[in-house]
Design a protein around this motif. Structure first.
Motif, PDB file in Angstrom:
ATOM      1  N   HIS B 131       0.176 -38.188  38.531  1.00  0.00           N
ATOM      2  CA  HIS B 131      -1.206 -37.907  38.117  1.00  0.00           C
ATOM      3  C   HIS B 131      -2.175 -38.910  38.740  1.00  0.00           C
ATOM      4  CE1 HIS B 131      -4.686 -37.035  35.537  1.00  0.00           C
ATOM      5  NE2 HIS B 131      -4.841 -38.340  35.540  1.00  0.00           N
ATOM      6  N   LEU B 151     -17.265 -33.202  40.021  1.00  0.00           N
ATOM      7  CA  LEU B 151     -15.969 -32.981  39.364  1.00  0.00           C
ATOM      8  C   LEU B 151     -15.443 -34.292  38.781  1.00  0.00           C
ATOM      9  CD1 LEU B 151     -14.048 -30.777  41.985  1.00  0.00           C
ATOM     10  CD2 LEU B 151     -14.993 -30.010  39.790  1.00  0.00           C
ATOM     11  N   ARG B 155      -9.745 -35.185  35.171  1.00  0.00           N
ATOM     12  CA  ARG B 155      -9.615 -33.833  34.635  1.00  0.00           C
ATOM     13  C   ARG B 155      -9.150 -32.863  35.726  1.00  0.00           C
ATOM     14  NH1 ARG B 155     -11.529 -31.013  29.977  1.00  0.00           N
ATOM     15  NH2 ARG B 155     -11.660 -33.079  29.069  1.00  0.00           N
ATOM     16  N   ALA B 158      -5.502 -33.459  36.424  1.00  0.00           N
ATOM     17  CA  ALA B 158      -4.669 -32.935  35.342  1.00  0.00           C
ATOM     18  C   ALA B 158      -4.533 -31.414  35.436  1.00  0.00           C
ATOM     19  CB  ALA B 158      -5.270 -33.329  33.989  1.00  0.00           C
ATOM     20  N   THR B 159      -5.642 -30.750  35.766  1.00  0.00           N
ATOM     21  CA  THR B 159      -5.627 -29.285  35.879  1.00  0.00           C
ATOM     22  C   THR B 159      -4.762 -28.844  37.064  1.00  0.00           C
ATOM     23  OG1 THR B 159      -7.870 -29.225  34.969  1.00  0.00           O
ATOM     24  CG2 THR B 159      -7.088 -27.228  36.060  1.00  0.00           C
ATOM     25  N   PHE B 161      -2.379 -30.487  38.569  1.00  0.00           N
ATOM     26  CA  PHE B 161      -0.980 -30.848  38.311  1.00  0.00           C
ATOM     27  C   PHE B 161      -0.335 -29.786  37.402  1.00  0.00           C
ATOM     28  CE2 PHE B 161       1.775 -34.762  36.870  1.00  0.00           C
ATOM     29  CZ  PHE B 161       2.915 -34.110  37.322  1.00  0.00           C
ATOM     30  N   ALA B 162      -1.025 -29.441  36.318  1.00  0.00           N
ATOM     31  CA  ALA B 162      -0.474 -28.454  35.384  1.00  0.00           C
ATOM     32  C   ALA B 162      -0.327 -27.082  36.046  1.00  0.00           C
ATOM     33  CB  ALA B 162      -1.353 -28.353  34.136  1.00  0.00           C
ATOM     34  N   LEU B 192     -12.592 -24.976  43.503  1.00  0.00           N
ATOM     35  CA  LEU B 192     -13.053 -26.317  43.115  1.00  0.00           C
ATOM     36  C   LEU B 192     -14.051 -26.853  44.140  1.00  0.00           C
ATOM     37  CD1 LEU B 192      -9.904 -28.302  41.920  1.00  0.00           C
ATOM     38  CD2 LEU B 192     -11.830 -27.513  40.531  1.00  0.00           C
TER      39      LEU B 192
END
Lengths: 197, 197
Positions: B131, B151, B155, B158-159, B161-162, B192
Motif C-alpha cells: 500500500h 486525488l 485513498r 487503497a482503492t 489495491f482492493a 482516475l
C-alpha cells in the motif's frame, strides 16, 4: 421440505459455522459437527458425506442468509436500485461478527476450489449470478437517473464486484477496517454517479 | 548468503511451488518437497520445519520474484510512475502460468492466515508495505502531472489495491479472464486520470 427438516438443517449449519469459526476449516470433522449440533452422525451425513460437501452446504447456507438480509432491507419501503447495489456490495465486506464468520468460510472455499474443479464450478455459478444481479440493478439505476446512462452496466458491475471482493479480503486479513472499506466503496459509487462520460 | 546457499534455496522453493501447483497446499509434506527437489529432508528443514513455515518460505520467494519482475521493467529506460503503479497492480492478476501458481499460493496463505495469527501478522506487514509503495508512486504521478493533484493518494492507493486484489481472485477462480481483468484495471486508471475534482 418440512419445518422439522428445515430446523434440523439450520441446527447443523449453525454448528458447522461455529466450529469453522473457532478452529478453521482444516480441523473440522463430520463427528465434530454432530457433537456440536447434538445430533447423530447419521443425521449430519444426511446433509453432507465429505469435506467438500460440507463446505458446499456451509456456502449455500451463508448465501441464503446473505440473500435474506438483502431481502429484509428491500422489505423496508421503496428502496432505490443504487441503494440495493450498495447493500449487495456491502455484504462482501465483513462489518460484523456474523458476516466475518461467513466470509472466512467463503475464503476457505475459494482456496479449496483452486484444487477442486467441482467446488470451482459451484463457485463460478454463484459469482456469475451475483454479477448479473448487479448489472441488472445498475441498468435500473440508470433508468431511474441515479447513475449516468453512459456507463457500461456490465463493466461497471464487474468493477464494483471486484472492488468489494478485494475490500472484503483486506478487511478479513486486518489490512483495513470495515468502516474504511465501506467509505472507499461509497466514494467509488459517488464517483461513478458523477461521471459525465 | 553464499551463491550455493542461494541456489539450494531456489531449488527447494521451485520444488515446493511445483507440488503446491499440482496437488494444492493440503497435500504437501516436507518429505514430498525433499523428494521433488532431490535433496535430503534435513536440507529442507534448514528452510522450514512446519507447514506454516513452509508457506512463509513460499510466500517470501514469490514476493521476491514479483519484485524482481517489477524491477526488470524499471530497468528498461525511464518508466513514468503511473506505469509502475500499473505494473505492480498487474502483478496481482494471474495473467500467465507462473503468476497463476504464485497467486494460488497467496490465496492458500490468506485462507490459512485467518486461523493463524502468526501468518496474519506476516501478511499484514506485506500488505501495508505494498500500500505504501502505491501511495508513494501515486504522489510521484501527481508531481509528474500524470494524475490529478486533487486525488487523495492514500485513498486512491487503497482503492486500486482492493480492485486489483478482487480482480485477481475473480481471474483465479475463473469468473473472469486475465485480459478482461486488466482492461477493467486500465479503465479505472484512465478514469482516475480524467478526474477533475
Amino acid at each position: 421440505m418440512g419445518a422439522r427438516h428445515e430446523e434440523r438443517r439450520r441446527q447443523i449449519a449453525e454448528a458447522l459455522l461455529a466450529i469453522i469459526d473457532r478452529h478453521g476449516l482444516d480441523a473440522v470433522s463430520l463427528r465434530d459437527v454432530a457433537a456440536e449440533a447434538e445430533v447423530s452422525l447419521g443425521a449430519v451425513q444426511h446433509y453432507f458425506r465429505s469435506k467438500d460437501e460440507m463446505l458446499l452446504f456451509a456456502l449455500d447456507y451463508i448465501s441464503e442468509r446473505g440473500t435474506e438480509r438483502i431481502q429484509r432491507n428491500l422489505g423496508q419501503g421503496e428502496r432505490p436500485p443504487r441503494a440495493i447495489v450498495r447493500d449487495i456490495l456491502a455484504e462482501l465486506v465483513p462489518a460484523d461478527d456474523q458476516r466475518r464468520a461467513e466470509l472466512r468460510i467463503a475464503t476457505a472455499f475459494t482456496a479449496r476450489s483452486l484444487v477442486s474443479p467441482n467446488l470451482a464450478d459451484h463457485l463460478r455459478t454463484g459469482y456469475a449470478a451475483l454479477h448479473d444481479v448487479l448489472a441488472l440493478l445498475i441498468r435500473h439505476a440508470q433508468d431511474a437517473g441515479e447513475m449516468p446512462a453512459a456507463l457500461d452496466p456490465e463493466r461497471t458491475a464487474a468493477t464494483l464486484f471486484a472492488l468489494a471482493e478485494g475490500l472484503g479480503t483486506h478487511v478479513l486479513i486486518g489490512h483495513r477496517d470495515p468502516q474504511g472499506a465501506l467509505a472507499i466503496l461509497d466514494e467509488h459509487l459517488d464517483r461513478l454517479a458523477a461521471t459525465a462520460r
